[in-house]
Design a protein around this motif. Sequence first.
Motif, mmCIF file in Angstrom:
data_model
loop_
_atom_site.group_PDB
_atom_site.id
_atom_site.type_symbol
_atom_site.label_atom_id
_atom_site.label_comp_id
_atom_site.label_asym_id
_atom_site.label_seq_id
_atom_site.Cartn_x
_atom_site.Cartn_y
_atom_site.Cartn_z
ATOM 1 N N UNK A 78 0.823 -1.216 0.000
ATOM 2 C CA UNK A 78 0.000 0.000 0.000
ATOM 3 C C UNK A 78 0.858 1.268 0.000
ATOM 4 N N UNK A 79 1.881 1.280 0.855
ATOM 5 C CA UNK A 79 2.656 2.496 1.044
ATOM 6 C C UNK A 79 3.673 2.781 -0.040
ATOM 7 N N UNK A 80 4.481 1.777 -0.384
ATOM 8 C CA UNK A 80 5.556 1.980 -1.351
ATOM 9 C C UNK A 80 5.113 1.824 -2.801
ATOM 10 N N UNK A 81 3.962 1.230 -3.016
ATOM 11 C CA UNK A 81 3.509 1.000 -4.385
ATOM 12 C C UNK A 81 2.257 1.814 -4.702
ATOM 13 N N UNK A 82 1.119 1.435 -4.131
ATOM 14 C CA UNK A 82 -0.147 2.061 -4.511
ATOM 15 C C UNK A 82 -0.190 3.538 -4.130
ATOM 16 N N UNK A 83 0.156 3.862 -2.876
ATOM 17 C CA UNK A 83 0.088 5.257 -2.432
ATOM 18 C C UNK A 83 0.981 6.152 -3.287
ATOM 19 N N UNK A 84 2.203 5.690 -3.567
ATOM 20 C CA UNK A 84 3.111 6.514 -4.374
ATOM 21 C C UNK A 84 2.579 6.744 -5.781
ATOM 22 N N UNK A 85 2.016 5.717 -6.389
ATOM 23 C CA UNK A 85 1.465 5.877 -7.734
ATOM 24 C C UNK A 85 0.312 6.879 -7.738
ATOM 25 N N UNK A 86 -0.562 6.783 -6.747
ATOM 26 C CA UNK A 86 -1.688 7.703 -6.665
ATOM 27 C C UNK A 86 -1.235 9.137 -6.425
ATOM 28 N N UNK A 104 -2.665 16.065 3.864
ATOM 29 C CA UNK A 104 -2.698 16.320 5.298
ATOM 30 C C UNK A 104 -3.905 15.666 5.972
ATOM 31 N N UNK A 105 -4.811 15.107 5.181
ATOM 32 C CA UNK A 105 -5.916 14.334 5.749
ATOM 33 C C UNK A 105 -5.453 12.963 6.223
ATOM 34 N N UNK A 106 -4.232 12.562 5.845
ATOM 35 C CA UNK A 106 -3.725 11.246 6.212
ATOM 36 C C UNK A 106 -3.734 10.993 7.721
ATOM 37 N N UNK A 107 -3.333 11.969 8.567
ATOM 38 C CA UNK A 107 -3.409 11.718 10.011
ATOM 39 C C UNK A 107 -4.823 11.426 10.500
ATOM 40 N N UNK A 108 -5.803 12.100 9.890
ATOM 41 C CA UNK A 108 -7.194 11.861 10.284
ATOM 42 C C UNK A 108 -7.597 10.446 9.907
ATOM 43 N N UNK A 109 -7.270 10.045 8.682
ATOM 44 C CA UNK A 109 -7.558 8.677 8.249
ATOM 45 C C UNK A 109 -6.840 7.664 9.144
ATOM 46 N N UNK A 169 -4.392 8.462 -2.210
ATOM 47 C CA UNK A 169 -3.041 8.417 -1.684
ATOM 48 C C UNK A 169 -3.005 8.646 -0.185
ATOM 49 N N UNK A 170 -3.783 9.612 0.292
ATOM 50 C CA UNK A 170 -3.838 9.881 1.732
ATOM 51 C C UNK A 170 -4.414 8.693 2.488
ATOM 52 N N UNK A 171 -5.450 8.093 1.934
ATOM 53 C CA UNK A 171 -6.091 6.958 2.594
ATOM 54 C C UNK A 171 -5.185 5.738 2.612
#
Length: 302
Positions: A78-86, A104-109, A169-171
């Motif tokens: 999720x972090x190194x592949x999907x999130x980076x692509x998004x 910056x919504x990532x901390x909330x998620x 990406x944030x999620x």
Amino acid sequence: MHTILGQIFALITAACWAQNSIVYSEAGKRVGSRTVTHVRLWIALPAMLLVHVIFLGRFFPTGFQFSVYLYLLSSGFLGFFIADLLIFKAFVDLGPRETLVIMTLSPIFAALSSWLALGETLRLLQITGIGATVGGVVWVILEEGARGRGAKSRETSKKRAGTLSALGGALTEALGMMLAKAGLVSGLPPVSGNLLRLIAGLAGLIIYALLRGSFARDFAAMKDRTALKLITSGAMVGPVLGIVLSLYALSWSPVGIVTALMQTSPILLLPLDHYWFKKVITPGAIAGTLLAVGGTVLLFIV
């Protein structure tokens, strides 16, 4: 003591991300962002294997339950592949400033997912600190982005696609952190956790590059020695040092707090913008910085 140390590590991680944003941006201008995303993990993984051998005396972590490997591998995917692509897609479709604001919504998620899945609780003061930190970061990015904004607007459909990519990406970044936290509670060393995450991320990027037919082209671009040096420095500071520190932080402090502190990277770039890039720092940017720092102080009150 470990809680405070974890939060300090999260702040150091933010500095690592600040360095990465500079070197990867410069390298991306030379060889393309997708190439940078792919090649950096080929550099980071061998380095992480060496670190693993030095600290733990073996190449691969063994003796843990299957669920531990599943959590960490899923986190890396999720972090190194999907999130980076998004996130990189959002940079293109929406723009860097708007993407960072949404990120910056990532901390909330992260806080919500950890509350639902891990049962982590945050005190009212800590929740206020998260809100202040995120608010300060958003204020600074908006203030900086307002200067010199171009008159030409993007198409509505492209903006919508970019917004969805940034939200995704944030999620996915937040979910990746939550899964990493779940895997580390078993006692797996953070160094081993990072190794597993890198393996999964690189595997995803290899498959993606092969499907796109860009595998050989990505490495051919490394004839650009300047880009290679930039990517190498970024890989050592980000996927190796930064991620190891972030995983220690996650293992010692609540996910929402750690993720919020790691979002302060744009704040840390303000002095560099002023003294190195000779940018004018507006009063609004200063106010946002003070708000974010105030939020960080609240996070340290446990």
